[in-house]
Design an enzyme around this catalytic site. Structure first.
Site, PDB file in Angstrom:
ATOM      1  CG  HIS A 111      40.297  25.909  36.935  1.00 22.82           C
ATOM      2  ND1 HIS A 111      39.397  26.452  35.791  1.00 22.82           N
ATOM      3  CD2 HIS A 111      41.571  24.839  36.659  1.00 22.82           C
ATOM      4  CE1 HIS A 111      40.013  25.375  34.557  1.00 22.82           C
ATOM      5  NE2 HIS A 111      41.236  24.958  35.231  1.00 22.82           N
ATOM      6  CB  SER A 112      42.360  28.252  35.816  1.00 27.19           C
ATOM      7  OG  SER A 112      42.061  30.025  34.415  1.00 27.19           O
ATOM      8  CE1 TYR A 113      40.540  36.810  37.236  1.00 28.19           C
ATOM      9  CE2 TYR A 113      37.862  36.017  36.767  1.00 28.19           C
ATOM     10  CZ  TYR A 113      39.210  37.049  37.153  1.00 28.19           C
ATOM     11  OH  TYR A 113      38.415  38.278  37.603  1.00 28.19           O
TER      12      TYR A 113
END
Length: 283
Positions: A111-113
């Site tokens: 998720h995300s980074y």
């Protein structure tokens, strides 16, 4: 016992057996109602891959709780890793060390980074069957996350309300970490999450090293491993257009959903379904 009484008793037993059998069939139907078919369950649960869940910045592993519960209920083994958030190289090495004892096939979910971390790490982790990106960065070799966001600005996404602060090393030197302003966390990160839940997420968020956004990526595992991506249309942390650009460039199978950046919290159903798609496609 008279013949008439024996006959009545036999009828009663037969009726009871029929009712129990019907209830059992109904229970089995309900068990498969959320998308797993009997044919899918025919694959031994022990043979299903381990799903490795990697959170991103301003979050922790608890954000995966609902997704993990759904996956475990469907026979997947799950590990939600505590991402150090020090930088793609450091975190990729840590991820490898965390999952090196996991035998058999794996699906890495970022998720995300965390998407940058699994992209950098997957080539060094044996038996990775698929990569799944959830509102995530999907960088190319040599790219930095900061540069990606500069090159693909989204006027509909305001700057993140970040608050940098120094922290000390044992030798007396200092570095900088970044966190989100708790007062603005809900709107920037988790707008479709109940306010009470997002307040707890803001209070327990884990800051990320500022240098993580400037560290060039060394590996782009999506070049050799099949990938899937979920775009959060209402994301206010990473622009949805940037998510689409990165996912298309990686050749990912893309799904979209109305959701905030914290889509794994607000829409665990969509996240779980995408992981299951990756699993079925790579059997």
């Amino acid at each position: 016992m008279s013949k008439q009484k024996r006959t009545r008793r036999s009828v009663t037993i037969a009726t009871t057996v029929a009712v129990v059998a019907a209830a059992s069939v109904a229970s089995l139907s309900l068990a498969f109602a959320d998308g797993d078919s009997a044919a899918d369950d025919g694959v031994e649960r022990a043979s299903k891959p381990t799903v490795i869940l990697v959170h991103g910045a301003f979050a922790d592993a608890s954000g995966w709780n609902d997704t993990a519960a759904r996956l475990r209920g469907q026979g997947f083994k799950v590990r939600a890793v505590a991402n150090p958030l020090r930088g793609p190289d450091y975190d990729a090495a840590y991820l490898k060390s965390q999952v090196q004892s996991v035998k058999g096939p794996k699906i890495l979910v970022g998720h995300s980074y965390g998407g940058a971390v699994i992209t950098n790490a997957a080539t060094a982790i044996p038996d990775v069957r698929a990569l799944v990106y959830i509102a995530a960065f999907v960088p190319e070799e040599g790219e930095t996350l900061g540069r990606l966001m500069e090159q693909h600005p989204d006027t509909s996404v305001p700057p993140l309300p970040t608050a940098p602060f120094p922290f000390a090393h044992p030798d007396g030197s200092t570095s900088t970490e970044v966190m989100l302003d708790p007062a603005e966390f809900h709107d920037a990160f988790a707008a479709d999450v109940p306010a009470a839940t997002s307040a707890l997420m803001a209070a327990s968020q884990r800051p990320i090293a500022a240098e993580a956004f400037g560290q060039p990526l060394k590996n782009a595992a999506w070049k050799n491993i099949p990938s899937w991506a979920l775009v959060a249309r209402n994301d206010q942390a990473i622009g949805p257009d940037l998510e689409r650009f990165m996912a298309k460039r990686a050749g990912a199978r893309i799904s979209e959903v109305d959701g905030s950046h914290a889509v794994m919290v607000s829409r665990p159903d969509a996240v779980t379904n995408l992981i299951k798609q990756a699993y079925r496609a790579t059997l």
